[in-house]
Write an enzyme that holds these catalytic residues in place. Structure first.
Site, PDB file in Angstrom:
ATOM      1  N   GLU A  27       0.843  -1.206   0.000  1.00 13.50           N
ATOM      2  CA  GLU A  27       0.000   0.000   0.000  1.00 13.50           C
ATOM      3  C   GLU A  27       0.873   1.249   0.000  1.00 13.50           C
ATOM      4  O   GLU A  27       1.989   1.245   0.533  1.00 13.50           O
ATOM      5  CB  GLU A  27      -0.900   0.001   1.257  1.00 13.50           C
ATOM      6  N   ASN A  72      -6.701   1.783   2.777  1.00  7.90           N
ATOM      7  CA  ASN A  72      -7.406   3.053   2.917  1.00  7.90           C
ATOM      8  C   ASN A  72      -7.009   4.034   1.813  1.00  7.90           C
ATOM      9  O   ASN A  72      -7.804   4.867   1.384  1.00  7.90           O
ATOM     10  CB  ASN A  72      -7.105   3.673   4.291  1.00  7.90           C
ATOM     11  N   ASN A 172     -12.193  -0.840  -0.622  1.00  8.93           N
ATOM     12  CA  ASN A 172     -11.525  -1.294   0.595  1.00  8.93           C
ATOM     13  C   ASN A 172     -12.313  -0.891   1.824  1.00  8.93           C
ATOM     14  O   ASN A 172     -12.701   0.283   1.951  1.00  8.93           O
ATOM     15  CB  ASN A 172     -10.120  -0.662   0.689  1.00  8.93           C
ATOM     16  N   GLU A 173     -12.574  -1.849   2.696  1.00  7.09           N
ATOM     17  CA  GLU A 173     -13.178  -1.583   4.015  1.00  7.09           C
ATOM     18  C   GLU A 173     -14.266  -0.513   3.946  1.00  7.09           C
ATOM     19  O   GLU A 173     -14.223   0.495   4.672  1.00  7.09           O
ATOM     20  CB  GLU A 173     -12.092  -1.207   5.034  1.00  7.09           C
ATOM     21  N   TYR A 244      -6.377  -7.959  12.313  1.00  6.11           N
ATOM     22  CA  TYR A 244      -5.076  -7.668  12.934  1.00  6.11           C
ATOM     23  C   TYR A 244      -5.196  -7.993  14.420  1.00  6.11           C
ATOM     24  O   TYR A 244      -6.228  -7.704  15.020  1.00  6.11           O
ATOM     25  CB  TYR A 244      -4.720  -6.182  12.789  1.00  6.11           C
ATOM     26  N   GLU A 292      -6.080  -8.887   4.179  1.00  7.41           N
ATOM     27  CA  GLU A 292      -5.259  -8.133   5.149  1.00  7.41           C
ATOM     28  C   GLU A 292      -5.226  -8.930   6.435  1.00  7.41           C
ATOM     29  O   GLU A 292      -6.292  -9.191   7.021  1.00  7.41           O
ATOM     30  CB  GLU A 292      -5.846  -6.742   5.435  1.00  7.41           C
ATOM     31  N   GLN A 349       1.742  -5.564   5.968  1.00  5.42           N
ATOM     32  CA  GLN A 349       2.037  -5.322   4.575  1.00  5.42           C
ATOM     33  C   GLN A 349       3.306  -6.116   4.256  1.00  5.42           C
ATOM     34  O   GLN A 349       3.594  -7.043   5.006  1.00  5.42           O
ATOM     35  CB  GLN A 349       2.234  -3.818   4.364  1.00  5.42           C
TER      36      GLN A 349
HETATM   37  O1  AHR Z   1      -2.967  -2.293   6.266  1.00  2.00           O
HETATM   38  C1  AHR Z   1      -3.154  -1.080   6.895  1.00  2.00           C
HETATM   39  C2  AHR Z   1      -4.592  -0.561   6.823  1.00  2.00           C
HETATM   40  O2  AHR Z   1      -5.408  -1.354   7.636  1.00  2.00           O
HETATM   41  C3  AHR Z   1      -5.253  -0.605   5.478  1.00  2.00           C
HETATM   42  O3  AHR Z   1      -4.999   0.533   4.729  1.00  2.00           O
HETATM   43  C4  AHR Z   1      -6.696  -0.684   5.815  1.00  2.00           C
HETATM   44  O4  AHR Z   1      -7.443  -1.363   4.834  1.00  2.00           O
HETATM   45  C5  AHR Z   1      -6.722  -1.370   7.164  1.00  2.00           C
HETATM   46  O5  AHR Z   1      -7.577  -0.732   8.041  1.00  2.00           O
END
Ligand code: AHR
Length: 503
Positions: A27, A72, A172-173, A244, A292, A349
């Site tokens: 990203e 994002n 995305n999201e 995450y 992700e 990432q």
């Molecule tokens: O990977 C970091 C961020 O985490 C990404 O931009 C977003 O999609 C997520 O919230």
């Protein structure tokens, strides 16, 4: 020492593992692109400004697919800004991360970089501030052979052959308040459907990923998937999941059991997809793209409180330790266990911020601790995932009851020449684990090697000055006696037990 048993059989087949579960995510965020993978003037930079020290490390990770450009970031991105002569590309405010985007690196550079690191591109389109028109134009720019304004534009930019990008993310999201252009599930489902239709009319070979909830903890998780999929089920191919985990402030039992919660998340997403399938009486089955996932310490990486617009991000990178090896390794095993439905996975990432590789601007690049379980899984975890019959002690934590101290997945190579057992001893009590193996179903198996990552200090990290503090070691793999044997898994360790089958 505690004890566990593991029995395997060739017929305990879960599903072939799609190699794309070992993918990555690049990203425009932190120093991933600028001074990560792209740094003209760096001593190792090639003619395109790509750091060759980083290319070599990414190649070691053997990632078959790479998501780009966000995240994002994509929700405000104008892809046109990042193509054509670099000197005329506009500088823009990136509202997602509060930096100035120079656009020196864009889609065509990414496609070339993918070739250099031996991966397939997976592009996201902006469904935050933009819509179907710009998305279908990007597909035409990338994939149409020629003879139209946009395909000829690509050719005039120096890329005669179409990029043939097969896999695309529809935004995305889109449920997140932090996203530019947040939507309700109905709004998003409708937008995704119309965008998908147009993109597939431009190129019918492409596959599309619908944004699921940005996390299992989102208040609308479930409702989001159900409502959005109602609008677009037949025109999309995958549902995305993101997760995450942080370290629960040192609560090891909770931290190491999180990968099992990731498994529940996958099971719930499958149930949601199949519920929509049933409600529509559809013949189509949706697959999942876990595009992700990682360990992430929010204290370092919270959303921007203040947007100060630096050109190179000042955001610090997460430095991973031995404990993170156990969790990232556990997440990889969770993806393998769900091979039947999870076809794509992208660690978020790849370089800097939250990544297996760190770089210094103008300086060194090195492997973080979490590089190693990823490298092992991506290179040795190819084949068919096998169901593991396990008996092992269990432990409770704040996030999970009765987690097994042993997390394990076995993989039989496609040509059946190798059996590989991935095994994590995640006993929070810190005891070694005596693992008894019953592999009689495989006939004669020759022990090949035992790769092990363990360190007496769970906080041990790899740094630029000490990049080999946490690395794999090879241990002797004891021979089997008529298909039975035992292996000791050191306290809090990641293990890969490799056997060769008789020809
Ligand atoms: O990977 C970091 C961020 O985490 C990404 O931009 C977003 O999609 C997520 O919230």
């Amino acid at each position: 020492m505690k004890a566990a048993t593991l029995t395997l059989d060739r017929d305990f087949s879960l599903a072939p593992i799609d190699p794309r579960v070992y993918g990555g995510f690049a990203e425009h965020l932190g120093r991933h692109i600028y001074t990560g993978i792209y740094e003209p003037g760096h001593p190792t930079a090639d003619a395109q400004g790509f750091r060759q020290d980083v290319i070599a490390l990414v190649r070691e990770l053997a990632m078959p697919i790479m998501r780009y450009p966000g995240g994002n970031f994509v929700s405000g991105y104008h892809w046109e800004d990042g193509v054509g002569p670099q000197e005329t590309r506009p500088r823009r405010l990136d509202l997602a991360w509060g930096v100035t985007e120079t656009n020196a690196f864009g889609t065509n550079e990414f496609i070339d970089w993918c070739q250099k690191v031996n991966t397939e591109p997976m592009l996201a389109v902006n469904l935050g501030t933009r819509g179907p028109d710009q998305a279908r134009q990007l597909v035409e720019y990338c994939n149409h052979p020629g003879g139209t304004q946009l395909s000829e534009l690509r050719i005039s930019h120096g890329w005669r052959a179409p990029h043939a990008v097969k896999t695309w993310c529809l935004g995305n999201e889109m449920d997140g308040f932090w996203q530019m252009g947040t939507k309700t599930p109905y709004e998003y489902g409708r937008l995704a459907n119309e965008t998908a239709k147009l993109m597939k009319w431009v190129d019918s070979r492409i596959e599309l990923i619908l944004c699921g909830s940005s996390g299992r903890g989102m208040p609308d998780f479930g409702k989001w998937e159900w409502e959005a999929l109602q609008e677009c089920y037949e025109n999309v191919d995958y549902l995305s999941l993101h997760t995450y985990y942080d370290d629960h402030n040192g609560d090891l039992a909770s931290f190491v059991s999180e990968p099992d919660n990731m498994g529940d998340f996958i099971d719930e997403a499958i149930a949601l997809c199949d519920a929509v399938k049933a409600s529509k009486k559809s013949k189509k089955t949706l697959h999942l793209s876990f595009d992700e996932w990682n360990v992430w310490f929010p204290k370092n990486n919270a959303l921007p409180q203040k947007r100060t617009w630096p050109e190179v991000s000042e955001r610090p990178s997460d430095v991973y330790d031995m404990a993170d090896v156990l969790v990232v390794g556990g997440m990889l095993l969770t993806l393998m266990e769900h091979a039947e439905r999870v076809k794509i996975g992208c660690i978020a990432q790849v370089v800097n911020l939250l990544a297996p590789i760190l770089t210094e601007p103008g300086g060194r690049a090195w492997r973080q601790t979490i590089f190693w379980p990823f490298h092992h899984a991506a290179t040795l975890g190819r084949g068919t995932a096998l169901r593991c019959a396990v008996n092992a002690p269990r432990f409770d934590s704040k996030v999970r009851e009765q987690a097994s101290v042993l997390k394990t997945v076995a993989v039989l190579a496609d040509d059946e020449s190798a059996l590989t057992i991935f095994a994590i001893n995640r006993d929070p009590a810190g005891d070694p684990l005596e693992l008894s193996l019953d592999l009689r179903a495989f006939g004669t198996l020759a022990p090949h090697e035992h790769l092990c990552i363990a360190h007496p200090n769970l906080n041990a990290e790899n740094t630029a000055d000490a990049p080999e503090t946490v690395v794999p070691h090879t241990r002797a793999l004891p021979p089997l006696d008529h298909g039975k044997g035992a292996v000791t898994l050191p306290p809090l360790s990641w293990n890969v037990l490799r056997y060769r089958t008789a020809p």
